[in-house]
Scaffold this motif. Structure first.
Motif, PDB file in Angstrom:
ATOM      1  N   GLU A  87       0.782  -1.283   0.082  1.00 32.51           N
ATOM      2  CA  GLU A  87       0.138  -0.017  -0.036  1.00 32.51           C
ATOM      3  C   GLU A  87       0.857   1.310  -0.122  1.00 32.51           C
ATOM      4  O   GLU A  87       0.314   2.333  -0.336  1.00 32.51           O
ATOM      5  N   ARG A  88       2.063   1.105   0.101  1.00 25.61           N
ATOM      6  CA  ARG A  88       3.030   2.290   0.223  1.00 25.61           C
ATOM      7  C   ARG A  88       3.774   2.505  -1.102  1.00 25.61           C
ATOM      8  O   ARG A  88       3.793   3.482  -1.694  1.00 25.61           O
ATOM      9  N   CYS A  99       5.300  -3.776   2.602  1.00 24.81           N
ATOM     10  CA  CYS A  99       6.220  -4.641   2.415  1.00 24.81           C
ATOM     11  C   CYS A  99       7.299  -4.645   3.664  1.00 24.81           C
ATOM     12  O   CYS A  99       7.140  -3.776   4.388  1.00 24.81           O
ATOM     13  N   ASP A 100       8.275  -5.475   3.736  1.00 26.15           N
ATOM     14  CA  ASP A 100       9.160  -5.602   4.891  1.00 26.15           C
ATOM     15  C   ASP A 100      10.013  -4.110   4.827  1.00 26.15           C
ATOM     16  O   ASP A 100      10.277  -3.487   5.773  1.00 26.15           O
ATOM     17  N   GLU A 101      10.464  -3.743   3.618  1.00 30.04           N
ATOM     18  CA  GLU A 101      11.439  -2.549   3.389  1.00 30.04           C
ATOM     19  C   GLU A 101      10.442  -1.158   3.779  1.00 30.04           C
ATOM     20  O   GLU A 101      11.063  -0.327   4.709  1.00 30.04           O
ATOM     21  N   CYS A 102       9.243  -1.256   3.582  1.00 35.20           N
ATOM     22  CA  CYS A 102       8.271   0.088   4.009  1.00 35.20           C
ATOM     23  C   CYS A 102       8.245  -0.120   5.641  1.00 35.20           C
ATOM     24  O   CYS A 102       8.190   0.835   6.180  1.00 35.20           O
ATOM     25  N   GLN A 103       7.862  -1.263   5.983  1.00 37.04           N
ATOM     26  CA  GLN A 103       7.781  -1.385   7.652  1.00 37.04           C
ATOM     27  C   GLN A 103       8.986  -1.025   8.005  1.00 37.04           C
ATOM     28  O   GLN A 103       8.780  -0.014   9.241  1.00 37.04           O
ATOM     29  N   THR A 104      10.144  -1.389   7.916  1.00 33.60           N
ATOM     30  CA  THR A 104      11.477  -0.851   8.271  1.00 33.60           C
ATOM     31  C   THR A 104      11.557   0.720   8.479  1.00 33.60           C
ATOM     32  O   THR A 104      11.834   1.308   9.179  1.00 33.60           O
ATOM     33  N   SER A 105      11.092   1.159   6.995  1.00 33.29           N
ATOM     34  CA  SER A 105      11.183   2.472   6.865  1.00 33.29           C
ATOM     35  C   SER A 105      10.237   3.447   7.876  1.00 33.29           C
ATOM     36  O   SER A 105      10.601   4.247   8.434  1.00 33.29           O
ATOM     37  N   ILE A 106       8.851   2.894   8.004  1.00 32.58           N
ATOM     38  CA  ILE A 106       8.065   3.458   8.830  1.00 32.58           C
ATOM     39  C   ILE A 106       8.404   3.336  10.455  1.00 32.58           C
ATOM     40  O   ILE A 106       8.249   4.449  11.033  1.00 32.58           O
ATOM     41  N   LYS A 107       8.942   2.379  10.826  1.00 34.75           N
ATOM     42  CA  LYS A 107       9.565   2.221  12.017  1.00 34.75           C
ATOM     43  C   LYS A 107      10.609   3.317  12.302  1.00 34.75           C
ATOM     44  O   LYS A 107      10.538   4.000  13.365  1.00 34.75           O
ATOM     45  N   GLU A 109      10.939   5.973  10.921  1.00 40.82           N
ATOM     46  CA  GLU A 109      10.487   7.419  10.900  1.00 40.82           C
ATOM     47  C   GLU A 109       9.881   7.718  12.146  1.00 40.82           C
ATOM     48  O   GLU A 109       9.932   8.742  12.543  1.00 40.82           O
ATOM     49  N   LEU A 110       9.140   6.882  12.717  1.00 37.76           N
ATOM     50  CA  LEU A 110       8.280   6.610  13.992  1.00 37.76           C
ATOM     51  C   LEU A 110       9.444   7.241  15.167  1.00 37.76           C
ATOM     52  O   LEU A 110       9.196   7.870  15.963  1.00 37.76           O
ATOM     53  N   GLU A 111      10.460   6.256  15.135  1.00 33.03           N
ATOM     54  CA  GLU A 111      11.602   6.322  16.210  1.00 33.03           C
ATOM     55  C   GLU A 111      12.270   8.000  16.013  1.00 33.03           C
ATOM     56  O   GLU A 111      12.452   8.517  17.081  1.00 33.03           O
ATOM     57  N   THR A 112      12.692   8.320  14.866  1.00 28.37           N
ATOM     58  CA  THR A 112      12.978   9.619  14.624  1.00 28.37           C
ATOM     59  C   THR A 112      12.000  10.741  15.331  1.00 28.37           C
ATOM     60  O   THR A 112      12.195  11.581  15.834  1.00 28.37           O
ATOM     61  N   ILE A 113      10.716  10.495  14.730  1.00 29.46           N
ATOM     62  CA  ILE A 113       9.559  11.628  15.188  1.00 29.46           C
ATOM     63  C   ILE A 113       9.699  11.487  16.954  1.00 29.46           C
ATOM     64  O   ILE A 113       9.639  12.477  17.484  1.00 29.46           O
TER      65      ILE A 113
END
Length: 137
Positions: A87-88, A99-107, A109-113
């Motif tokens: 979906e991303r 996908c796994d890469e988008c999951q990692t990217s989202i995590k 980004e959330l940690e950075t926020i």
């Protein structure tokens, strides 16, 4: 609970429920197309066909194939080269929504926020610190 909606395919009014997301006429048309795809994929030589090949050979839209894969009507254990888009990023996946890469990217980004918010909170609390000056000597 059932509610009235317009069919996303033809615009006709129908009663939407958890089993059908299109009107009766469109549902029947989709079932005929599903039978076509199912017949095509049942042949041993077609079981490893990719989405584009299935679309080309059967004339069924990719969106319908993705819908059937997501709903589990086309079992990925039997058809290993089928899937649906993330979906991303739209990369073809076999489970979940991203996908796994988008999951990692989202995590990440959330940690950075979260870190940014912690720094902002620390800065905000530091601004409210008051110092008293002892004027008596």
């Amino acid at each position: 609970m059932a509610e009235l909606q317009n069919c996303p395919n033809c615009g006709k009014l129908y009663v939407h429920n958890i089993f059908r997301d299109v009107c009766e006429n469109c549902f029947r048309a989709e079932e005929k197309l599903y039978d076509t795809v199912s017949t095509y994929l049942r042949k041993r030589e077609n079981r490893t066909a990719h989405i584009d090949t299935v679309v080309e050979q059967t004339g069924v839209e990719k969106a319908l194939l993705f819908k059937w894969v997501k709903k589990g009507r086309l079992n990925l254990r039997h058809f290993p080269n089928l899937g649906y888009p993330c979906e991303r990023c739209s990369r073809v996946i076999k489970e979940g929504k991203v996908c796994d890469e988008c999951q990692t990217s989202i995590k990440t980004e959330l940690e950075t926020i979260e870190k940014i918010n912690e720094v902002k909170k620390a800065n905000h609390s530091a601004e409210r610190t008051y110092k008293t000056i002892n004027t008596r000597r």
